[in-house]
Enzyme design. Structure first.
Site, PDB file in Angstrom:
ATOM      1  N   LYS A  11       0.832  -1.204   0.000  1.00 43.85           N
ATOM      2  CA  LYS A  11       0.000   0.000   0.000  1.00 43.85           C
ATOM      3  C   LYS A  11       0.874   1.265   0.000  1.00 43.85           C
ATOM      4  CE  LYS A  11      -3.894  -2.348   2.282  1.00 43.85           C
ATOM      5  NZ  LYS A  11      -4.906  -2.295   3.349  1.00 43.85           N
ATOM      6  N   TYR A  51     -12.206  -2.398  -4.085  1.00 47.31           N
ATOM      7  CA  TYR A  51     -12.759  -2.526  -2.738  1.00 47.31           C
ATOM      8  C   TYR A  51     -14.289  -2.489  -2.725  1.00 47.31           C
ATOM      9  CZ  TYR A  51      -8.241  -2.236  -0.333  1.00 47.31           C
ATOM     10  OH  TYR A  51      -6.989  -2.498   0.163  1.00 47.31           O
ATOM     11  N   ASN A 114      -1.982   0.141   6.785  1.00 48.55           N
ATOM     12  CA  ASN A 114      -1.439  -1.119   7.300  1.00 48.55           C
ATOM     13  C   ASN A 114      -0.575  -1.867   6.292  1.00 48.55           C
ATOM     14  OD1 ASN A 114      -3.492  -1.990   5.683  1.00 48.55           O
ATOM     15  ND2 ASN A 114      -4.670  -3.009   7.282  1.00 48.55           N
ATOM     16  N   GLU A 128      -9.272 -11.045  -7.696  1.00 50.08           N
ATOM     17  CA  GLU A 128      -8.363  -9.911  -7.492  1.00 50.08           C
ATOM     18  C   GLU A 128      -7.152  -9.981  -8.418  1.00 50.08           C
ATOM     19  OE1 GLU A 128      -7.472  -9.632  -3.317  1.00 50.08           O
ATOM     20  OE2 GLU A 128      -9.519  -9.037  -2.819  1.00 50.08           O
TER      21      GLU A 128
HETATM   22  P1  RTP Z   1      -6.827  -6.093   3.205  1.00 53.13           P
HETATM   23  O1  RTP Z   1      -8.161  -6.400   2.545  1.00 53.13           O
HETATM   24  O2  RTP Z   1      -6.291  -4.723   2.817  1.00 53.13           O
HETATM   25  O3  RTP Z   1      -5.833  -7.194   3.004  1.00 53.13           O
HETATM   26  O4  RTP Z   1      -7.050  -5.995   4.779  1.00 53.13           O
HETATM   27  P2  RTP Z   1      -7.890  -6.961   5.718  1.00 53.13           P
HETATM   28  O5  RTP Z   1      -8.510  -8.078   4.921  1.00 53.13           O
HETATM   29  O6  RTP Z   1      -7.010  -7.339   6.848  1.00 53.13           O
HETATM   30  O7  RTP Z   1      -9.012  -5.974   6.250  1.00 53.13           O
HETATM   31  P3  RTP Z   1     -10.439  -5.611   5.611  1.00 53.13           P
HETATM   32  O8  RTP Z   1     -11.460  -5.793   6.674  1.00 53.13           O
HETATM   33  O9  RTP Z   1     -10.626  -6.314   4.297  1.00 53.13           O
HETATM   34  O10 RTP Z   1     -10.314  -4.056   5.356  1.00 53.13           O
HETATM   35  C1  RTP Z   1      -9.698  -3.551   4.188  1.00 53.13           C
HETATM   36  C2  RTP Z   1      -8.811  -2.389   4.532  1.00 53.13           C
HETATM   37  O11 RTP Z   1      -9.604  -1.277   4.935  1.00 53.13           O
HETATM   38  C3  RTP Z   1      -8.855  -0.501   5.878  1.00 53.13           C
HETATM   39  N1  RTP Z   1      -9.610  -0.438   7.128  1.00 53.13           N
HETATM   40  N2  RTP Z   1      -9.756   0.666   7.792  1.00 53.13           N
HETATM   41  N3  RTP Z   1     -10.526   2.580   9.718  1.00 53.13           N
HETATM   42  C4  RTP Z   1     -10.879   1.312   9.895  1.00 53.13           C
HETATM   43  O12 RTP Z   1     -11.489   0.918  10.862  1.00 53.13           O
HETATM   44  C5  RTP Z   1     -10.483   0.350   8.875  1.00 53.13           C
HETATM   45  N4  RTP Z   1     -10.778  -0.932   8.885  1.00 53.13           N
HETATM   46  C6  RTP Z   1     -10.217  -1.431   7.774  1.00 53.13           C
HETATM   47  C7  RTP Z   1      -7.534  -1.191   6.079  1.00 53.13           C
HETATM   48  O13 RTP Z   1      -6.583  -0.619   5.174  1.00 53.13           O
HETATM   49  C8  RTP Z   1      -7.864  -2.605   5.716  1.00 53.13           C
HETATM   50  O14 RTP Z   1      -6.707  -3.320   5.386  1.00 53.13           O
END
Ligand code: RTP
Ligand code: MG
Length: 145
Positions: A11, A51, A114, A128
């Site tokens: 990122k 997304y 992150n 994806e």
């Molecule tokens: P990713 O898709 O990026 O691999 O991350 P992940 O599965 O661990 O988390 P996901 O729930 O899919 O969320 C996608 C991305 O959104 C951002 N996020 N911000 N501000 C917040 O509470 C929040 N929660 C998620 C993060 O960049 C997350 O990786």
């Protein structure tokens, strides 16, 4: 054990911090081989499309803004159980909850910035990978035991 492909994104915060090489080294040292790599600055439409599953989430607009704020590194990683292996190497979404030795624990700023994205299932990985890479852009390795 199945050889899988998964999508990884370094990122904008990871690129900005100058840890592209360290992140790729972690994948390679744990058996995940990049079979496609491209640097890109995502447009708003590209980030929103990627997304789309998070469209209803409160953090969607901020996430799109962040993901378009600077260049990213798009990668296809190949290896045994690549989807789960990548998620383990990345660590939990919130770096405060990420295990020691994971990319997010070591490099992430916060739950949004992150550092890496990884596909969360084999089904989503296929979607994806195809979103960003044509088949001809993916370079397989010979998997010999
Ligand atoms: P990713 O898709 O990026 O691999 O991350 P992940 O599965 O661990 O988390 P996901 O729930 O899919 O969320 C996608 C991305 O959104 C951002 N996020 N911000 N501000 C917040 O509470 C929040 N929660 C998620 C993060 O960049 C997350 O990786
Ligand atoms: Mg996710």
């Amino acid at each position: 054990m199945a050889v899988e492909r998964t999508l990884s994104i370094i990122k904008p915060d990871g690129v900005e911090k100058g840890v592209i090489g360290q992140i790729i080294a972690r994948f390679e040292s744990k058996g995940l081989k990049p079979v496609a790599v491209r640097m890109a600055q995502l447009s708003q439409a590209e980030a929103e499309g990627f997304y789309a599953v998070h469209k209803a989430r409160p953090f969607f607009n901020d996430l799109v803004k962040f993901m378009t704020s600077g260049p990213v590194v798009l990668m296809v990683l190949e290896g045994e159980n690549a989807v789960l292996a990548n998620r383990e190497i990345m660590g939990a979404t919130d770096p405060k909850k990420a295990a020691e030795g994971t990319i997010r624990r070591d490099f992430a700023t916060d739950i949004e910035k992150n550092t890496v994205h990884g596909s969360d299932s084999l089904e989503n990985a296929a979607v994806e990978v195809a979103y960003f890479f044509r088949t001809i852009e993916q370079h397989g390795y010979a998997w010999k035991k």
